[in-house]
Write an enzyme that holds these catalytic residues in place. Sequence first.
Site, mmCIF file in Angstrom:
data_model
loop_
_atom_site.group_PDB
_atom_site.id
_atom_site.type_symbol
_atom_site.label_atom_id
_atom_site.label_comp_id
_atom_site.label_asym_id
_atom_site.label_seq_id
_atom_site.Cartn_x
_atom_site.Cartn_y
_atom_site.Cartn_z
ATOM 1 N N ASP A 169 0.769 -1.243 0.000
ATOM 2 C CA ASP A 169 0.000 0.000 0.000
ATOM 3 C C ASP A 169 0.804 1.299 0.000
ATOM 4 O O ASP A 169 0.619 2.142 -0.849
ATOM 5 C CB ASP A 169 -0.938 0.031 1.217
ATOM 6 C CG ASP A 169 -1.819 -1.206 1.301
ATOM 7 O OD1 ASP A 169 -1.555 -2.192 0.586
ATOM 8 O OD2 ASP A 169 -2.774 -1.202 2.086
ATOM 9 N N GLU A 400 1.431 -9.004 11.875
ATOM 10 C CA GLU A 400 1.234 -8.699 10.453
ATOM 11 C C GLU A 400 2.571 -8.461 9.743
ATOM 12 O O GLU A 400 2.805 -8.942 8.647
ATOM 13 C CB GLU A 400 0.344 -7.444 10.346
ATOM 14 C CG GLU A 400 -0.029 -7.036 8.942
ATOM 15 C CD GLU A 400 -0.944 -5.810 8.929
ATOM 16 O OE1 GLU A 400 -1.214 -5.237 10.012
ATOM 17 O OE2 GLU A 400 -1.401 -5.434 7.831
HETATM 18 C C1 GLC Z 1 -2.781 -4.443 3.850
HETATM 19 C C2 GLC Z 1 -1.661 -4.996 2.990
HETATM 20 C C3 GLC Z 1 -2.236 -5.884 1.906
HETATM 21 C C4 GLC Z 1 -3.087 -6.961 2.545
HETATM 22 C C5 GLC Z 1 -4.148 -6.386 3.488
HETATM 23 C C6 GLC Z 1 -4.865 -7.435 4.310
HETATM 24 O O1 GLC Z 1 -3.614 -3.605 3.108
HETATM 25 O O2 GLC Z 1 -0.884 -3.983 2.431
HETATM 26 O O3 GLC Z 1 -1.215 -6.444 1.126
HETATM 27 O O4 GLC Z 1 -3.691 -7.754 1.577
HETATM 28 O O5 GLC Z 1 -3.551 -5.495 4.388
HETATM 29 O O6 GLC Z 1 -3.968 -8.211 5.029
#
Ligand code: GLC
Length: 434
Positions: A169, A400
């Site tokens: 992102d 995460e």
């Molecule tokens: C964030 C990450 C993305 C992922 C999402 C859910 O937006 O950047 O890659 O898919 O979280 O985990």
Amino acid sequence: MENLVEDAKRILNLNWKDGFTIPTNKLYPFQWNWDSGFTSIGHSHFDLDFAIRELQSLFSGQWENGMLPHIIFHSENEKTYFPNFEFWNSNVNLGAPQKPKSSGITQPAVHGFVLENLLEKFPDDEKLIAFVKDIFPKVVKSHRFLYTYRDPKREGLMFIFHPWESGRDNSPLWDESLDRIVINPDELPKYERRDTSIAPSDERPTSYEYDRYVYLLQLGKKNKYDEQGIFEESPFLVQDTLMNAALIKSNQSLINIGKRFGLDIGELEEWQQQSVPRFQEKLWNTDLQTFTPFDIRGGHHISFKEIGGLSALYAEIPTQEQAKQLNDYLSSLHERGFYICPSFDVDSPLFDSKRYWRGPIWPQMNWMIYHGLNKYDFDKTAEIVKSDLIELVSMHGYYEYFESQKSLAKNMTSGYGGGDFSWTAACTLDLIKT
Ligand code: GLC
């Protein structure tokens, strides 16, 4: 290891919501596209049925034009997420299903290689084979969407028009493109972020970036999410490394699967013949000795060393010499006291070891890079990529993402972002069992 395996199982079960897995409670309460691919691999270690249902649920949100959305909102009652399904309003596109609701953009096309991974684990399972044959045309259709709508000049490389599509992102890769967007506050709808009330704001994208994410979402919506206007108008238009590498890897996996079951692979082979050399030529950055994305709007490479370039290893795109350069880069970071591989260039002033995609370690990237290095026989570095992730998870838990500087990480008690995270559990588990 025993405890890690049990804990991974606990998390995958905890996040299982009757047919699909959420990435983590609170922060991401729906089904995410590429997360689900990795999560499916994780589930397969305990319950192949869950692994199959995960992918079936995801593809229940596929659009008529083939697009596989980046979020599937299986529940319309959960309103605590922004942007929610009402804000996306995907039904402006007549081919978007009324149910389940979804977002209007996509994410890395991992599902072809996920299917091949499951088949390698259970080559003779009849239920899996029947499922793979059933879903095969849907996965091909999702690739056809990318080649049709996201490659208007028929180059063999697809573009993204929103940073969220890249899966990375707020990577500094996107800064220049986002800076092109001039926001007129009266034109941007009022919105309230949810992520910063759940995770610390210094681990999340800034509000400057968020305004631009919303701007691009609005641009997509205005163009019904698949119209030519996106290509013509979007200030953000990028041929990304990870997006194209995942697509190429999945093309190859589908070709392999198709050959085994006598399915039609003609189109896949045509895409592949064009895409592999094109990626090689266009995205190799001779100055940096890595692959970098191409900014179509700016007409130049986005010249940063960054984790997406390394994903090409997994798709077996680099020559042996290029692969050696990538391996040397990883080894040097290891020698300098970093966990490998940080998501962004540690020598850049834009590196930030705790802010999301601007520096931390991401588990699913380690998974892909581990497998990629093995394909080129860089087993020693592959083992470090694997053991670094296992060490971080053992020290901090299934977060995460993680601090990439060893000296800092060793004095910390947790990772970053959401806890009890599904793809962290799935990828670590799969690496332990590999
Ligand atoms: C964030 C990450 C993305 C992922 C999402 C859910 O937006 O950047 O890659 O898919 O979280 O985990």
